[in-house]
Scaffold this motif. Structure first.
Motif, PDB file in Angstrom:
ATOM      1  N   LEU A 114       3.065   6.040  -2.918  1.00 35.06           N
ATOM      2  CA  LEU A 114       4.214   6.780  -3.445  1.00 35.06           C
ATOM      3  C   LEU A 114       4.096   6.933  -4.956  1.00 35.06           C
ATOM      4  O   LEU A 114       4.414   8.000  -5.512  1.00 35.06           O
ATOM      5  CB  LEU A 114       5.509   6.061  -3.077  1.00 35.06           C
ATOM      6  CG  LEU A 114       5.862   6.024  -1.578  1.00 35.06           C
ATOM      7  CD1 LEU A 114       7.154   5.255  -1.365  1.00 35.06           C
ATOM      8  CD2 LEU A 114       5.989   7.430  -1.011  1.00 35.06           C
ATOM      9  N   ARG A 115       3.678   5.892  -5.654  1.00 32.33           N
ATOM     10  CA  ARG A 115       3.507   6.012  -7.102  1.00 32.33           C
ATOM     11  C   ARG A 115       2.424   7.038  -7.448  1.00 32.33           C
ATOM     12  O   ARG A 115       2.564   7.819  -8.385  1.00 32.33           O
ATOM     13  CB  ARG A 115       3.134   4.643  -7.690  1.00 32.33           C
ATOM     14  CG  ARG A 115       4.250   3.609  -7.680  1.00 32.33           C
ATOM     15  CD  ARG A 115       3.880   2.420  -8.553  1.00 32.33           C
ATOM     16  NE  ARG A 115       4.891   1.374  -8.488  1.00 32.33           N
ATOM     17  CZ  ARG A 115       4.817   0.294  -7.730  1.00 32.33           C
ATOM     18  NH1 ARG A 115       3.763   0.129  -6.948  1.00 32.33           N
ATOM     19  NH2 ARG A 115       5.775  -0.617  -7.737  1.00 32.33           N
ATOM     20  N   GLU A 125       5.526   9.951 -12.544  1.00 30.22           N
ATOM     21  CA  GLU A 125       6.680   9.492 -13.315  1.00 30.22           C
ATOM     22  C   GLU A 125       7.981   9.610 -12.535  1.00 30.22           C
ATOM     23  O   GLU A 125       8.981   8.998 -12.903  1.00 30.22           O
ATOM     24  CB  GLU A 125       6.787  10.292 -14.616  1.00 30.22           C
ATOM     25  CG  GLU A 125       5.624  10.063 -15.567  1.00 30.22           C
ATOM     26  CD  GLU A 125       5.801  10.834 -16.857  1.00 30.22           C
ATOM     27  OE1 GLU A 125       6.800  11.586 -16.950  1.00 30.22           O
ATOM     28  OE2 GLU A 125       4.957  10.682 -17.766  1.00 30.22           O
ATOM     29  N   ALA A 126       7.980  10.421 -11.488  1.00 31.19           N
ATOM     30  CA  ALA A 126       9.191  10.569 -10.660  1.00 31.19           C
ATOM     31  C   ALA A 126       9.255   9.517  -9.551  1.00 31.19           C
ATOM     32  O   ALA A 126      10.032   9.677  -8.606  1.00 31.19           O
ATOM     33  CB  ALA A 126       9.228  11.982 -10.057  1.00 31.19           C
ATOM     34  N   SER A 127       8.435   8.488  -9.667  1.00 32.91           N
ATOM     35  CA  SER A 127       8.420   7.454  -8.629  1.00 32.91           C
ATOM     36  C   SER A 127       9.779   6.775  -8.522  1.00 32.91           C
ATOM     37  O   SER A 127      10.471   6.588  -9.529  1.00 32.91           O
ATOM     38  CB  SER A 127       7.344   6.409  -8.940  1.00 32.91           C
ATOM     39  OG  SER A 127       6.064   6.999  -8.945  1.00 32.91           O
ATOM     40  N   PRO A 128      10.172   6.377  -7.308  1.00 37.52           N
ATOM     41  CA  PRO A 128      11.483   5.738  -7.122  1.00 37.52           C
ATOM     42  C   PRO A 128      11.446   4.269  -7.534  1.00 37.52           C
ATOM     43  O   PRO A 128      10.399   3.704  -7.842  1.00 37.52           O
ATOM     44  CB  PRO A 128      11.714   5.869  -5.612  1.00 37.52           C
ATOM     45  CG  PRO A 128      10.334   5.841  -5.035  1.00 37.52           C
ATOM     46  CD  PRO A 128       9.457   6.579  -6.021  1.00 37.52           C
ATOM     47  N   VAL A 129      12.615   3.659  -7.540  1.00 36.44           N
ATOM     48  CA  VAL A 129      12.736   2.206  -7.675  1.00 36.44           C
ATOM     49  C   VAL A 129      12.426   1.580  -6.321  1.00 36.44           C
ATOM     50  O   VAL A 129      12.932   2.039  -5.295  1.00 36.44           O
ATOM     51  CB  VAL A 129      14.147   1.820  -8.148  1.00 36.44           C
ATOM     52  CG1 VAL A 129      14.298   0.311  -8.146  1.00 36.44           C
ATOM     53  CG2 VAL A 129      14.411   2.394  -9.526  1.00 36.44           C
ATOM     54  N   GLY A 140       0.810  -1.207   0.000  1.00 37.95           N
ATOM     55  CA  GLY A 140       0.000   0.000   0.000  1.00 37.95           C
ATOM     56  C   GLY A 140       0.845   1.259   0.000  1.00 37.95           C
ATOM     57  O   GLY A 140       0.505   2.255  -0.653  1.00 37.95           O
ATOM     58  N   VAL A 141       1.977   1.233   0.738  1.00 39.26           N
ATOM     59  CA  VAL A 141       2.877   2.392   0.743  1.00 39.26           C
ATOM     60  C   VAL A 141       3.442   2.624  -0.653  1.00 39.26           C
ATOM     61  O   VAL A 141       3.514   3.768  -1.137  1.00 39.26           O
ATOM     62  CB  VAL A 141       4.009   2.179   1.773  1.00 39.26           C
ATOM     63  CG1 VAL A 141       5.043   3.294   1.664  1.00 39.26           C
ATOM     64  CG2 VAL A 141       3.443   2.122   3.178  1.00 39.26           C
ATOM     65  N   ALA A 142       3.825   1.551  -1.358  1.00 43.35           N
ATOM     66  CA  ALA A 142       4.355   1.700  -2.708  1.00 43.35           C
ATOM     67  C   ALA A 142       3.307   2.299  -3.638  1.00 43.35           C
ATOM     68  O   ALA A 142       3.602   3.164  -4.465  1.00 43.35           O
ATOM     69  CB  ALA A 142       4.823   0.342  -3.232  1.00 43.35           C
TER      70      ALA A 142
END
Length: 755
Positions: free
Chosen positions: A696-697, A702-706, A691-693
């Protein structure tokens, strides 16, 4: 609306149903007795067949023993001591004439060079020795050996069996004396065992599985290999009886018994012979039961007509009374018709009670089955939770030890002890969860061509601290190449490491450990030998079972859960290999040997190094490229100690880090910190790592992290779920700093502008 009355049946049908319901259990019981007696008769027949097979094996051993005794007497000849080989050949020729079935006598050196052959004149060129495997066994065991069926080297190339005895002088093997026995002589052995059971076929099979003698159609089958099912059954048992198909393709029952020389005596009987009694008994029981049932139905039908006649007369009398006509009643034959109805009702109630009891038993069985399934699921959930709960406290401990090491504060012996014991705990947890995955059939292998020399080097490096601690000497005999297998390098390293660890633990301090690898034509053989405590015979039979350990002292100085060798066997078996233990008993040391299939596929050619001009161009481009920036890391973990310790390690390694302990804090960190990499604990409170991922997305677009998962759950389904959720990597606590840094280095971003 009143229900319609159920249609009634004539009394005769009720009586027929009663008779059938009463007699069926009796008929079934009678059929069961017939089946029991038929089975007992069949077992007695099987025992007779097995006894015949044992007798054949004993007769073969006796015949071979007589020939071996004659050879041993020849081997003691003084002509051999004097070196008079020509005279010895004449002596052998005289003995040859007295022995039934002997074709020739051969004297050879231990390495197989023939010195004399009674089938050839003295001084003539001699053919090489046939069936050299038995010659090698004599050289190894220094005992008489009955060889396998082979074609002779003479012009006729007759099928024969070599009997070999060692010629010893002062305990040294000087020669090997061989009597070549014709296959026809073995046919006489099986023929002597023939009995009145003309349907039985008696067969002798040599150690390689080839038919050496047979009472039925020997010209067709002698020299052919036995059926695969026969070979498989006789490899795993000394004697027995089982159902099979003969070489002619006929269904048979085969009884076999192993001889002292490694051959197999077999007696085969057609199934129709042994099963005839059972069929006759079952047929007789079925016909008798059917006849009893039909007679009972006919009797019930006749009785019902008589009862119906009485009831009809009573009804006619009642009709007559209603019409006012004279009543004419005959003599009633049934006086207790009402009691009969009551008895039928009681029978129905009894049947209903039995059905209810059956339903109750079925319900109890279903409840027990559901409880067993629930217990299995609970066990799986417990193992997953056990790994998570054990790894969570280990993660901050490992990270804290790494921080101390990086700061130069972990140089004391006490820190080394803590590090070793911590690694031991981590390994125990990994082994326990590995075993759980293997038991459930969830072990996955990443196969590729692997050089065993590299595997041994990695395993020896991993076990070096334990070997050094116990002051052992480790001797390695491993070729640098030519040991390629197709397998999982990490799992094979675990196999070698577990074998070395086991040898180090169960060898007293100052012991000698030896590891050597040998390349065979189709396999690679790896052996680990020690001069330690050894293994008792009763323990050797179950040494590879989970949680089985040798005798432990009260202080448990060798530690462990007893699952290392179970993992070894499971991994080796998954690679298509096998592992064996050899030990003469307590105090004699032990040797574990692993056989793995050899990888013969051609390896791709190594890429040639770039030319000097090309390398120079690459270095120039690399010099002009912008410098890579350290990725910014967002670390989310509800374990405060673990999060702070890991963040401190990353900052000491030069990475900008922001720490959050739940979903809300992670979103707050985005206000002042844009991460390049997000390392998320899956088991977070309220909102989990998935859920956190997703949040963040949604926030960064588009600036989402790996994303990388960092969790105590390491099962295969956990890794599959994180991969499906878009996580680039799945780290299992406690994570190694070098693995995490290697992952971060893969995601550097180029700096914009001048440095």
């Amino acid at each position: 609306m009143p229900s319609r009355p159920r249609p009634s049946l004539p009394l005769r049908w009720h009586l027929v149903r009663l008779v059938v319901g009463t007699l069926l259990p009796i008929v079934a019981f009678a059929c069961g007795l017939f089946f029991f007696f038929a089975r007992a008769e069949r077992e007695a027949a099987e025992r007779r067949v097995l006894t015949s097979a044992r007798s054949l094996a004993e007769a073969f051993d006796s015949d071979m023993a007589g020939s071996v005794s004659t050879l041993e007497a020849l081997a003691a000849s003084s002509l051999l001591d004097a070196g008079h080989l020509q005279d010895f050949q004449e002596q052998c020729a005289r003995v040859l004439k007295t022995q039934r079935g002997w074709l020739t006598v051969i004297l050879a050196t231990p390495d197989g060079a023939p010195l004399l052959n009674t089938s050839f004149p003295w001084g003539s060129p001699l053919p090489p020795v046939a069936e050299p495997e038995s010659l090698a066994r004599v050289s190894q065991t220094l005992r008489p050996v009955v060889g396998n069926l082979a074609s002779g080297r003479g012009p006729q190339q007759r099928l024969a069996v070599p009997l070999r005895v060692p010629v010893l002088r002062d305990g040294e093997l000087r020669f090997v004396l061989t009597a070549v026995v014709a296959a026809e002589a073995l046919g006489d052995v099986v023929a002597r065992q023939a009995s009145d059971d003309v349907e039985w076929t008696r067969t002798l099979v040599d150690g390689r599985g080839y038919v050496a003698a047979r009472t039925r159609d020997p010209a067709r089958f002698v020299g052919r290999q036995a059926t695969p099912s026969f070979l498989e059954r006789t490899r795993t048992s000394h004697e027995g009886v089982y159902a099979d198909r003969s070489l002619e393709g006929e269904p048979v029952h085969a009884a076999f018994s192993r001889t002292e020389s490694g051959w197999t005596a077999t007696v085969v009987s057609p199934r129709r012979v042994l099963d005839a009694a059972a069929r006759r008994s079952l047929l007789a029981g079925g016909l008798l039961g059917l006849a009893m049932l039909l007679l009972s139905i006919i009797g019930a039908w006749a009785l019902a007509r008589r009862i119906e006649r009485s009831i009809s007369e009573a009804a006619d009398a009642a009709d007559a009374l209603a019409r006012g006509t004279p009543v004419r009643m005959g003599l009633a034959e049934v006086r207790e018709l009402a009691r009969l109805n009551e008895a039928l009702e009681r029978s129905g109630s009894l049947l209903e009670a039995r059905e209810r009891e059956r339903d109750a038993l079925l319900a109890e069985a279903e409840v027990a089955r559901a409880e067993a399934i629930s217990a299995t699921r609970a066990k799986d959930a417990f193992l997953a939770m056990l790994g998570h709960e054990l790894r969570n406290p280990l993660a901050p401990i490992v990270s804290s030890m790494e921080r101390l090491r990086l700061r130069g504060l972990a140089e004391t012996p006490e820190h080394e002890v803590i590090g070793r014991q911590l690694n031991h705990v981590v390994r125990l947890v990994d082994d326990l969860l590995d075993l759980a995955r293997i038991v459930r059939g969830q072990m996955s292998l990443h196969r590729e061509p692997v050089e065993l020399a590299d595997v041994v080097a990695r395993a020896a490096e991993a076990v070096a601290p334990l070997i050094s601690q116990r002051k052992h000497t480790l001797e390695l005999e491993v070729p640098r190449s030519g040991l390629t297998v197709f397998g999982d390098a990490d799992r094979l390293t675990q196999v070698v490491s577990n074998l070395l660890t086991n040898a180090a633990k169960y060898t007293p301090p100052g012991g000698m450990l030896k590891l050597w690898v040998e390349a065979l034509p189709e396999q690679v053989c790896l052996s680990v030998e020690d001069n330690g405590e050894g293994v008792a015979p009763e323990l050797a039979e179950r040494i590879f079972a989970p949680f089985v350990q040798g005798p432990r002292s009260v202080d448990r100085t060798v530690g462990g859960l007893g699952i290392g060798l179970a993992l070894v066997q499971s991994v080796v078996t998954a690679h298509g290999g096998r592992v064996e233990l050899h030990s003469e008993g307590p105090g004699t040391g032990s040797t574990f040997t692993v056989w793995l299939p050899r990888h013969t596929a051609a390896e791709p050619p190594a890429e040639a190094p770039p030319a000097r001009e090309e390398r120079a161009g690459q270095e120039a481009v690399a010099a002009e490229a912008p410098l890579a920036a350290k990725p910014r890391v967002l670390l989310v973990d509800d374990n405060v100690d673990a999060a702070e310790a890991l963040a401190d390690l990353l900052e000491m390694s030069g990475y900008p880090v922001a720490v959050a302990h739940d979903h809300r804090q992670a979103l707050q960190r985005l206000e002042s910190f844009t991460p390049d990499v997000a390392i998320l604990d899956i088991g977070l409170p309220e909102v989990d790592g998935y859920g956190v991922a997703a949040s963040l997305r949604e926030r960064l677009g588009e600036a989402s992290p790996v994303f990388a998962a960092l969790t105590g759950y390491g099962q295969r389904e956990d890794r599959s779920r994180s991969e499906a959720a878009g996580f680039q990597h799945h780290f299992v606590k406690p994570v190694r700093l070098e693995e995490l840094v290697a992952f971060l280095e893969q995601h550097r971003k180029s700096r914009r502008g001048a440095a």
